[in-house]
Design a protein around this motif. Structure first.
Motif, PDB file in Angstrom:
ATOM      1  N   UNK A 138       0.761  -1.104  -0.006  1.00  0.00           N
ATOM      2  CA  UNK A 138      -0.040   0.138  -0.032  1.00  0.00           C
ATOM      3  C   UNK A 138       1.029   1.091   0.128  1.00  0.00           C
ATOM      4  N   UNK A 139       2.105   1.122   0.569  1.00  0.00           N
ATOM      5  CA  UNK A 139       2.963   2.425   0.450  1.00  0.00           C
ATOM      6  C   UNK A 139       3.548   2.385  -0.571  1.00  0.00           C
ATOM      7  N   UNK A 140       3.736   1.568  -1.505  1.00  0.00           N
ATOM      8  CA  UNK A 140       4.841   1.649  -2.510  1.00  0.00           C
ATOM      9  C   UNK A 140       4.820   2.911  -3.358  1.00  0.00           C
ATOM     10  N   UNK A 141       3.560   3.739  -3.551  1.00  0.00           N
ATOM     11  CA  UNK A 141       3.737   4.999  -4.161  1.00  0.00           C
ATOM     12  C   UNK A 141       4.493   6.080  -3.277  1.00  0.00           C
ATOM     13  N   UNK A 142       4.263   5.991  -1.989  1.00  0.00           N
ATOM     14  CA  UNK A 142       4.785   6.948  -0.964  1.00  0.00           C
ATOM     15  C   UNK A 142       6.274   6.624  -0.996  1.00  0.00           C
ATOM     16  N   UNK A 143       6.727   5.298  -0.655  1.00  0.00           N
ATOM     17  CA  UNK A 143       8.098   4.918  -0.838  1.00  0.00           C
ATOM     18  C   UNK A 143       8.824   5.462  -2.096  1.00  0.00           C
ATOM     19  N   UNK A 144       8.173   5.477  -3.111  1.00  0.00           N
ATOM     20  CA  UNK A 144       8.901   5.849  -4.525  1.00  0.00           C
ATOM     21  C   UNK A 144       8.877   7.374  -4.551  1.00  0.00           C
ATOM     22  N   UNK A 145       7.973   8.087  -3.958  1.00  0.00           N
ATOM     23  CA  UNK A 145       8.144   9.702  -4.033  1.00  0.00           C
ATOM     24  C   UNK A 145       9.301  10.072  -3.143  1.00  0.00           C
ATOM     25  N   UNK A 146       9.324   9.190  -1.728  1.00  0.00           N
ATOM     26  CA  UNK A 146      10.245   9.798  -0.809  1.00  0.00           C
ATOM     27  C   UNK A 146      11.926   9.259  -1.228  1.00  0.00           C
ATOM     28  N   UNK A 147      12.000   8.233  -2.065  1.00  0.00           N
ATOM     29  CA  UNK A 147      13.187   7.742  -2.412  1.00  0.00           C
ATOM     30  C   UNK A 147      13.624   8.664  -3.709  1.00  0.00           C
ATOM     31  N   UNK A 148      12.764   9.484  -4.452  1.00  0.00           N
ATOM     32  CA  UNK A 148      13.285  10.224  -5.519  1.00  0.00           C
ATOM     33  C   UNK A 148      13.727  11.409  -4.678  1.00  0.00           C
ATOM     34  N   UNK A 149      13.092  11.903  -3.706  1.00  0.00           N
ATOM     35  CA  UNK A 149      13.396  13.068  -2.923  1.00  0.00           C
ATOM     36  C   UNK A 149      14.945  12.595  -2.404  1.00  0.00           C
ATOM     37  N   UNK A 150      15.193  11.562  -1.784  1.00  0.00           N
ATOM     38  CA  UNK A 150      16.162  11.184  -1.074  1.00  0.00           C
ATOM     39  C   UNK A 150      17.347  10.722  -2.234  1.00  0.00           C
ATOM     40  N   UNK A 151      17.087  10.699  -3.501  1.00  0.00           N
ATOM     41  CA  UNK A 151      18.027  10.406  -4.384  1.00  0.00           C
ATOM     42  C   UNK A 151      19.063  11.150  -4.888  1.00  0.00           C
ATOM     43  N   UNK A 152      20.509  10.902  -4.831  1.00  0.00           N
ATOM     44  CA  UNK A 152      21.407  11.279  -5.487  1.00  0.00           C
ATOM     45  C   UNK A 152      21.002  11.495  -7.133  1.00  0.00           C
ATOM     46  N   UNK A 153      21.544  12.388  -7.915  1.00  0.00           N
ATOM     47  CA  UNK A 153      21.147  12.201  -9.413  1.00  0.00           C
ATOM     48  C   UNK A 153      21.881  11.009  -9.887  1.00  0.00           C
ATOM     49  N   UNK A 154      21.068  10.312 -10.769  1.00  0.00           N
ATOM     50  CA  UNK A 154      21.805   9.231 -11.215  1.00  0.00           C
ATOM     51  C   UNK A 154      21.280   7.793 -10.355  1.00  0.00           C
TER      52      UNK A 154
END
Ligand code: SAM
Length: 211
Positions: A138-154
């Motif tokens: 159920x939280x996959x979309x939330x995890x994806x958004x937070x992962x994008x925000x926590x990501x280094x470029x690339x």
């Protein structure tokens, strides 16, 4: 006689991995769910982490440490895996398995709701090169958004179980978790911040690169 599938044929080409076989055995003897990542995807995680020269990796959903070992095996020297796990008893098993695999010094476990930890990591200014999402659907979309925000470029984001054993392609399946996975898959395919693909082997694996 067991039927040979494309996946079992491919698995048969590889030598046994005693470290990972032992993890599966420990999971069985502890009556934990037998839902570790498929061996072929475990090898893929190791390769991808190594190929992009990852120093900081974040895992959401540790279970018994199977995917954690695969991720930690690919880390650069001095690298670190932060693994988020809801259940203390699962994290304890994972920690022991990772230590037995000789990788304990590279892995840190954080116990509790992954969303809480992800928001804390964001506030702390932490950034990661590789993410593996493999927890509550159920939280996959939330995890994806937070992962994008926590990501280094690339950075690379991988997400397991994108098929949910066929449920996502069955229109009669309307559970919240299935709908969340459909949203996740759509976001992976269309979010302009990502380039991506979704592999339909095993239970489906999403792979995205943060631009
Ligand atoms: C599919 S298993 C992970 C398998 C593991 N990645 C592997 O391949 O070895 C999912 C894990 O996510 C954990 N989990 C479920 N909901 C969670 C949440 N809200 N926060 C953190 N972990 C959660 C479960 O306890 C379980 O251990």
């Amino acid at each position: 006689m067991e039927t040979t599938t494309a996946e079992s044929y491919m698995e048969g080409l590889y030598a046994d991995d005693p470290v990972l076989e032992r993890v599966k055995e420990v999971i069985r003897t502890n009556n934990m769910p037998e839902i570790s990542i498929a061996p072929g995807y475990g090898r893929l995680l190791t390769m991808l982490v190594r190929m992009i020269g990852s120093k900081k990796v974040l895992e959401i959903g540790a279970l018994g440490g199977y995917s954690g070992i695969c991720l930690a095996r690919g880390l650069q020297a001095g690298g670190k895996l932060v693994s988020l796990e809801l259940k203390q008893e699962f994290a304890d098993v994972a920690k022991q398995n990772v230590a037995d695999a000789g990788l304990g010094e590279f892995v840190e476990y954080r116990i509790g709701e992954a969303l809480t930890h992800l928001n804390e990591l964001l506030v702390q200014g932490e950034r990661f090169d590789f993410f593996f999402i493999d927890a509550d659907k159920v939280n996959y979309p939330n995890y994806l958004e937070l992962a994008i925000q926590l990501a280094n470029p690339g950075a690379i984001i991988a997400g397991d179980n994108t098929l949910m054993r066929g449920k996502v392609v069955d229109a009669n399946q309307t559970k919240t978790s299935v709908q969340a996975m459909r949203s996740f898959n759509k976001l992976i395919a269309t979010d302009p911040r990502l380039e991506s693909t979704i592999l339909p082997a095993y239970d489906g694996l999403a792979l995205a690169r943060v631009k």
